[in-house]
Scaffold this motif. Structure first.
Motif, mmCIF file in Angstrom:
data_model
loop_
_atom_site.group_PDB
_atom_site.id
_atom_site.type_symbol
_atom_site.label_atom_id
_atom_site.label_comp_id
_atom_site.label_asym_id
_atom_site.label_seq_id
_atom_site.Cartn_x
_atom_site.Cartn_y
_atom_site.Cartn_z
ATOM 1 N N MET A 1 0.518 -1.094 -0.049
ATOM 2 C CA MET A 1 -0.066 0.215 0.201
ATOM 3 C C MET A 1 0.665 1.270 0.080
ATOM 4 O O MET A 1 0.053 2.372 -0.504
ATOM 5 C CB MET A 1 -0.945 -0.010 1.346
ATOM 6 N N PRO A 2 2.084 1.220 0.233
ATOM 7 C CA PRO A 2 2.932 2.457 0.078
ATOM 8 C C PRO A 2 2.911 2.811 -1.349
ATOM 9 O O PRO A 2 2.828 4.077 -1.374
ATOM 10 C CB PRO A 2 4.283 1.952 0.425
ATOM 11 N N SER A 3 2.603 1.993 -2.188
ATOM 12 C CA SER A 3 2.670 2.575 -3.618
ATOM 13 C C SER A 3 1.351 3.516 -3.827
ATOM 14 O O SER A 3 1.429 4.428 -4.645
ATOM 15 C CB SER A 3 2.486 1.466 -4.572
ATOM 16 N N TYR A 4 0.305 3.330 -2.877
ATOM 17 C CA TYR A 4 -0.865 4.388 -3.200
ATOM 18 C C TYR A 4 -0.287 5.609 -2.959
ATOM 19 O O TYR A 4 -0.770 6.537 -3.229
ATOM 20 C CB TYR A 4 -2.040 3.567 -2.522
ATOM 21 N N GLU A 5 0.384 5.495 -1.523
ATOM 22 C CA GLU A 5 0.969 6.917 -0.945
ATOM 23 C C GLU A 5 1.678 7.486 -1.900
ATOM 24 O O GLU A 5 1.616 8.818 -2.256
ATOM 25 C CB GLU A 5 1.627 6.467 0.287
ATOM 26 N N ASP A 6 2.670 6.675 -2.621
ATOM 27 C CA ASP A 6 3.422 7.488 -3.535
ATOM 28 C C ASP A 6 2.845 7.998 -4.865
ATOM 29 O O ASP A 6 3.258 9.107 -5.289
ATOM 30 C CB ASP A 6 4.240 6.438 -4.430
ATOM 31 N N ASP A 7 1.612 7.695 -5.231
ATOM 32 C CA ASP A 7 0.741 7.975 -6.262
ATOM 33 C C ASP A 7 -0.477 8.598 -5.858
ATOM 34 O O ASP A 7 -1.507 9.052 -6.638
ATOM 35 C CB ASP A 7 0.291 6.601 -7.345
ATOM 36 N N LEU A 8 -0.535 9.227 -4.722
ATOM 37 C CA LEU A 8 -1.501 10.004 -4.141
ATOM 38 C C LEU A 8 -1.886 11.192 -4.857
ATOM 39 O O LEU A 8 -3.298 11.303 -5.433
ATOM 40 C CB LEU A 8 -1.565 10.614 -2.655
ATOM 41 N N PRO A 9 -0.969 11.854 -5.620
ATOM 42 C CA PRO A 9 -1.214 12.993 -6.421
ATOM 43 C C PRO A 9 -1.981 12.432 -7.643
ATOM 44 O O PRO A 9 -2.950 13.335 -8.298
ATOM 45 C CB PRO A 9 0.034 13.637 -6.624
ATOM 46 N N ARG A 10 -1.603 11.598 -8.249
ATOM 47 C CA ARG A 10 -2.196 11.140 -9.440
ATOM 48 C C ARG A 10 -3.646 10.635 -9.065
ATOM 49 O O ARG A 10 -4.492 10.723 -9.769
ATOM 50 C CB ARG A 10 -1.385 9.860 -9.880
ATOM 51 N N PHE A 11 -3.844 9.869 -8.048
ATOM 52 C CA PHE A 11 -5.327 9.638 -7.684
ATOM 53 C C PHE A 11 -6.027 10.777 -7.534
ATOM 54 O O PHE A 11 -7.081 10.767 -8.153
ATOM 55 C CB PHE A 11 -5.327 8.688 -6.382
ATOM 56 N N GLU A 12 -5.456 11.911 -6.954
ATOM 57 C CA GLU A 12 -6.270 13.152 -6.583
ATOM 58 C C GLU A 12 -6.618 13.637 -7.884
ATOM 59 O O GLU A 12 -7.479 14.291 -8.113
ATOM 60 C CB GLU A 12 -5.470 13.936 -5.606
ATOM 61 N N GLU A 13 -5.765 13.540 -8.956
ATOM 62 C CA GLU A 13 -6.192 14.341 -10.174
ATOM 63 C C GLU A 13 -7.310 13.653 -10.897
ATOM 64 O O GLU A 13 -7.987 14.194 -11.756
ATOM 65 C CB GLU A 13 -4.946 13.870 -11.393
ATOM 66 N N HIS A 14 -7.583 12.513 -10.381
ATOM 67 C CA HIS A 14 -8.861 11.763 -10.974
ATOM 68 C C HIS A 14 -10.073 11.818 -9.726
ATOM 69 O O HIS A 14 -11.021 11.162 -9.824
ATOM 70 C CB HIS A 14 -8.570 10.153 -10.922
ATOM 71 N N ASP A 15 -9.939 12.556 -8.963
ATOM 72 C CA ASP A 15 -10.898 13.196 -7.798
ATOM 73 C C ASP A 15 -11.318 11.716 -6.986
ATOM 74 O O ASP A 15 -12.348 11.644 -6.882
ATOM 75 C CB ASP A 15 -12.068 13.640 -8.674
ATOM 76 N N THR A 16 -10.131 11.228 -6.791
ATOM 77 C CA THR A 16 -10.434 9.771 -6.172
ATOM 78 C C THR A 16 -9.769 9.753 -4.624
ATOM 79 O O THR A 16 -8.662 10.455 -4.453
ATOM 80 C CB THR A 16 -9.380 8.932 -6.919
ATOM 81 N N GLN A 17 -10.511 8.949 -3.773
ATOM 82 C CA GLN A 17 -10.077 8.834 -2.521
ATOM 83 C C GLN A 17 -9.613 7.432 -2.111
ATOM 84 O O GLN A 17 -10.350 6.582 -2.242
ATOM 85 C CB GLN A 17 -11.337 9.119 -1.402
ATOM 86 N N VAL A 18 -8.448 7.520 -1.863
ATOM 87 C CA VAL A 18 -7.689 6.239 -1.472
ATOM 88 C C VAL A 18 -8.006 5.950 -0.069
ATOM 89 O O VAL A 18 -8.000 6.887 0.804
ATOM 90 C CB VAL A 18 -6.151 6.202 -1.898
ATOM 91 N N LEU A 19 -8.560 4.753 0.301
ATOM 92 C CA LEU A 19 -8.886 4.186 1.737
ATOM 93 C C LEU A 19 -8.244 2.867 1.758
ATOM 94 O O LEU A 19 -8.359 2.188 0.975
ATOM 95 C CB LEU A 19 -10.329 3.986 1.926
ATOM 96 N N GLY A 20 -7.546 2.540 2.880
ATOM 97 C CA GLY A 20 -7.348 1.223 3.388
ATOM 98 C C GLY A 20 -8.227 0.713 4.447
ATOM 99 O O GLY A 20 -8.501 1.612 5.358
ATOM 100 N N ILE A 21 -8.577 -0.524 4.357
ATOM 101 C CA ILE A 21 -9.550 -1.054 5.329
ATOM 102 C C ILE A 21 -8.788 -2.422 5.501
ATOM 103 O O ILE A 21 -8.688 -3.298 4.586
ATOM 104 C CB ILE A 21 -11.004 -1.149 4.670
ATOM 105 N N SER A 22 -8.928 -2.838 6.756
ATOM 106 C CA SER A 22 -8.814 -4.243 7.015
ATOM 107 C C SER A 22 -9.300 -4.749 8.300
ATOM 108 O O SER A 22 -9.720 -3.656 9.098
ATOM 109 C CB SER A 22 -7.143 -4.352 7.247
ATOM 110 N N VAL A 23 -9.477 -6.001 8.702
ATOM 111 C CA VAL A 23 -10.094 -6.438 9.923
ATOM 112 C C VAL A 23 -9.239 -5.951 11.258
ATOM 113 O O VAL A 23 -9.669 -6.624 12.378
ATOM 114 C CB VAL A 23 -10.619 -7.939 9.905
ATOM 115 N N ASP A 24 -7.967 -5.424 10.973
ATOM 116 C CA ASP A 24 -6.996 -5.128 12.051
ATOM 117 C C ASP A 24 -7.538 -3.999 12.909
ATOM 118 O O ASP A 24 -8.451 -3.330 12.347
ATOM 119 C CB ASP A 24 -5.613 -4.955 11.377
ATOM 120 N N SER A 25 -7.045 -3.901 14.054
ATOM 121 C CA SER A 25 -7.702 -2.906 15.235
ATOM 122 C C SER A 25 -6.807 -1.467 14.530
ATOM 123 O O SER A 25 -5.839 -1.411 13.766
ATOM 124 C CB SER A 25 -6.989 -3.189 16.560
#
Length: 111
Positions: A1-25
């Protein structure tokens, strides 16, 4: 998931919100993010009731005879602003699709 962090500006260009979800606390998420040097996108804990969101999306591992019982599959979903799932990718825990595949889906949704 660090690659999402690296590409956040590109995701934002597409008006996209990245979320991580897991069953962990929440505590586990904080420790994991810290171990990576920080994550700036939201990490959501599907901890209690355990795996409820993962179950609703069909990615909860509920077979006690299989590995990682009680966890969620490694999965990606692209959900549009109307709440419609437009893309699903479920893949082995040690693999992650190239972000370019996600950007291609986002480009198609924009047109």
């Amino acid at each position: 998931m660090p690659s999402y962090e690296d590409d956040l500006p590109r995701f934002e260009e597409h008006d996209t919100q990245v979320l991580g979800i897991s069953v962990d606390s929440v505590f586990s998420h904080k420790a994991w993010a810290k171990s990576l040097g920080g994550i700036t996108y939201p990490l959501l804990a599907d901890f209690y009731p355990h795996g409820e969101v993962s179950k609703k999306y069909g990615v909860f591992r509920d077979n006690p005879d299989e590995p990682a019982y009680g966890a969620s599959e490694r999965a990606l979903f692209i959900i549009d602003k109307q709440g419609i799932i437009r893309f699903i990718d479920v893949h082995p825990i040690d693999e992650q699709p190239d972000n370019e595949e996600l950007f291609e889906v986002l480009r198609k949704l924009e047109s």
